[in-house]
Design a protein around this motif. Structure first.
Motif, PDB file in Angstrom:
ATOM      1  N   ASN A  79      -2.417  14.220  11.434  1.00 37.87           N
ATOM      2  CA  ASN A  79      -1.430  15.303  11.525  1.00 37.87           C
ATOM      3  C   ASN A  79      -0.347  15.188  10.452  1.00 37.87           C
ATOM      4  OD1 ASN A  79      -2.688  16.308  13.964  1.00 37.87           O
ATOM      5  ND2 ASN A  79      -1.713  14.584  15.033  1.00 37.87           N
ATOM      6  N   ALA A  80      -0.791  14.954   9.225  1.00 39.20           N
ATOM      7  CA  ALA A  80       0.147  14.721   8.130  1.00 39.20           C
ATOM      8  C   ALA A  80       1.011  15.945   7.863  1.00 39.20           C
ATOM      9  CB  ALA A  80      -0.621  14.353   6.870  1.00 39.20           C
ATOM     10  N   GLY A  81       2.292  15.689   7.623  1.00 36.12           N
ATOM     11  CA  GLY A  81       3.209  16.749   7.264  1.00 36.12           C
ATOM     12  C   GLY A  81       3.171  17.040   5.781  1.00 36.12           C
ATOM     13  N   ALA A  82       4.011  17.969   5.342  1.00 32.48           N
ATOM     14  CA  ALA A  82       4.046  18.378   3.941  1.00 32.48           C
ATOM     15  C   ALA A  82       4.689  17.307   3.079  1.00 32.48           C
ATOM     16  CB  ALA A  82       4.809  19.689   3.801  1.00 32.48           C
ATOM     17  N   GLY A  83       4.258  17.271   1.819  1.00 31.53           N
ATOM     18  CA  GLY A  83       4.823  16.322   0.873  1.00 31.53           C
ATOM     19  C   GLY A  83       4.061  15.013   0.855  1.00 31.53           C
ATOM     20  N   ALA A  84       4.615  14.044   0.155  1.00 33.45           N
ATOM     21  CA  ALA A  84       3.987  12.730   0.042  1.00 33.45           C
ATOM     22  C   ALA A  84       4.987  11.746  -0.535  1.00 33.45           C
ATOM     23  CB  ALA A  84       2.747  12.793  -0.849  1.00 33.45           C
ATOM     24  N   ILE A  85       4.702  10.471  -0.351  1.00 40.45           N
ATOM     25  CA  ILE A  85       5.501   9.390  -0.916  1.00 40.45           C
ATOM     26  C   ILE A  85       4.637   8.650  -1.922  1.00 40.45           C
ATOM     27  CG2 ILE A  85       6.741   7.245  -0.425  1.00 40.45           C
ATOM     28  CD1 ILE A  85       7.180   8.341   2.455  1.00 40.45           C
TER      29      ILE A  85
END
Length: 317
Positions: A79-85
């Motif tokens: 359930n990954a949200g928007a964006g990334a690290i």
């Protein structure tokens, strides 16, 4: 107070155990680079067990035909949200890899709920400054141009890093031009931001435990042996101008209390605060440099990842 007296009971017990496990091993910074690197990789295997599960684990390799290909892995949680690290690993610019930091990257992805991208960059002394910074910049450009992982929201990317990786992450932020897509925030863990070996923490923790002044001096000799060039703000970000520091995205930083590099973070935070910025620095009591690798055994390491994940959410609202 002496450094050993500052250690938490959990940290002291773990260091005693590691000393037994590593008995007979040489300081890797005193070995030829390739040999020290191999020893470091093997030593870090113990921290990369019981890996947090991911919804997707996506290896990648990209090349512009001019320099060696960049390779790494995108860790995508459920359930990954928007964006990334984008995580830049530490290791004195000379050691460690995407493999040595994968548990940390997975845990950060799991706790933050966003994908974490971990990659390999060229290492010193074979590839001194600015090779590692160039590779970090190349990866950032691949992501923000949409050429790599176009499904990621390129306007909601953060830069993170530990130790030398924090140095590279911060240097990239300082090097970015006004027309670049900039990180929404920076997450910097016990970074190296200067090359002054006389700071309070270098004096207090010169002989460790863990990282020592002599080890850092050898890392610096490999990464940038020219003392004059070490003053460049993309080598030592503490030498950046006020204007450059003011232009940085919001930062969240931590530092280990028992660490020669602690003063680097304290001095950076002091400069930022003097400029009226509200970047937060968390000094983690009783732990040594590199403690965030120890999530299997050290509760403070897990807590630090949780705090970094919370910072991602707080800074990207």
């Amino acid at each position: 107070m002496m450094p050993l007296a500052m250690l938490s009971p959990e940290m002291a017990a773990l260091l005693a155990e590691l000393q037994q496990q590593d008995a007979g091993l040489a300081d890797p910074t005193t070995l030829p680079a390739a040999q020290g690197r191999a020893q470091s990789e093997q030593s870090n295997v113990r921290w990369n067990q019981q890996l947090p599960p991911m919804a997707e684990v996506t290896p990648f390799s990209v090349s512009d035909g001019r320099l060696p290909a960049l390779s790494g892995t995108l860790y995508t949680p459920e359930n990954a949200g928007a964006g990334a690290i984008i995580y830049v690993h530490g290791g004195g610019w000379a050691f460690c890899s995407a493999a040595t930091h994968q548990r940390s990257a997975r845990l950060l992805a799991q706790l933050s709920g966003v994908p974490v991208l971990l990659f390999d960059y060229r290492l010193a002394p074979e590839h001194p400054w600015p090779a590692g910074l160039e590779d970090t910049r190349r990866l950032w450009q691949q992501l923000t141009s949409g050429k790599l992982f176009p499904h990621l929201d390129r306007h909601k990317l953060a830069l993170a890093g530990d130790s030398a990786g924090a140095n590279l992450a911060l240097a990239l932020m300082l090097a970015q031009q006004p027309d670049d897509i900039r990180p929404v925030c920076g997450l910097l863990f016990y970074g190296v931001y200067g090359a002054d070996f006389t700071t309070a923490s270098y004096r207090q923790c010169a002989n460790g435990p863990g990282l020592t002044r002599e080890k850092m001096q050898r890392y610096w000799q490999w990464y940038q042996p020219d003392h004059q060039q070490r003053l460049h703000p993309l080598v030592t970000p503490l030498n950046a101008s006020d204007q450059a520091l003011m232009a940085l995205p919001p930062l969240w930083m931590n530092a280990a209390q028992v660490d020669p590099l602690r003063s680097d973070s304290e001095n950076l935070a002091a400069r930022l605060h003097q400029l009226g910025r509200r970047d937060r620095l968390q000094i983690v009591p009783g732990v040594v440099h590199g403690f965030m690798q120890m999530t299997l055994r050290l509760p403070a390491a897990v807590t630090a990842h949780k705090e970094a994940a919370d910072a991602w959410h707080n800074l990207t609202r």
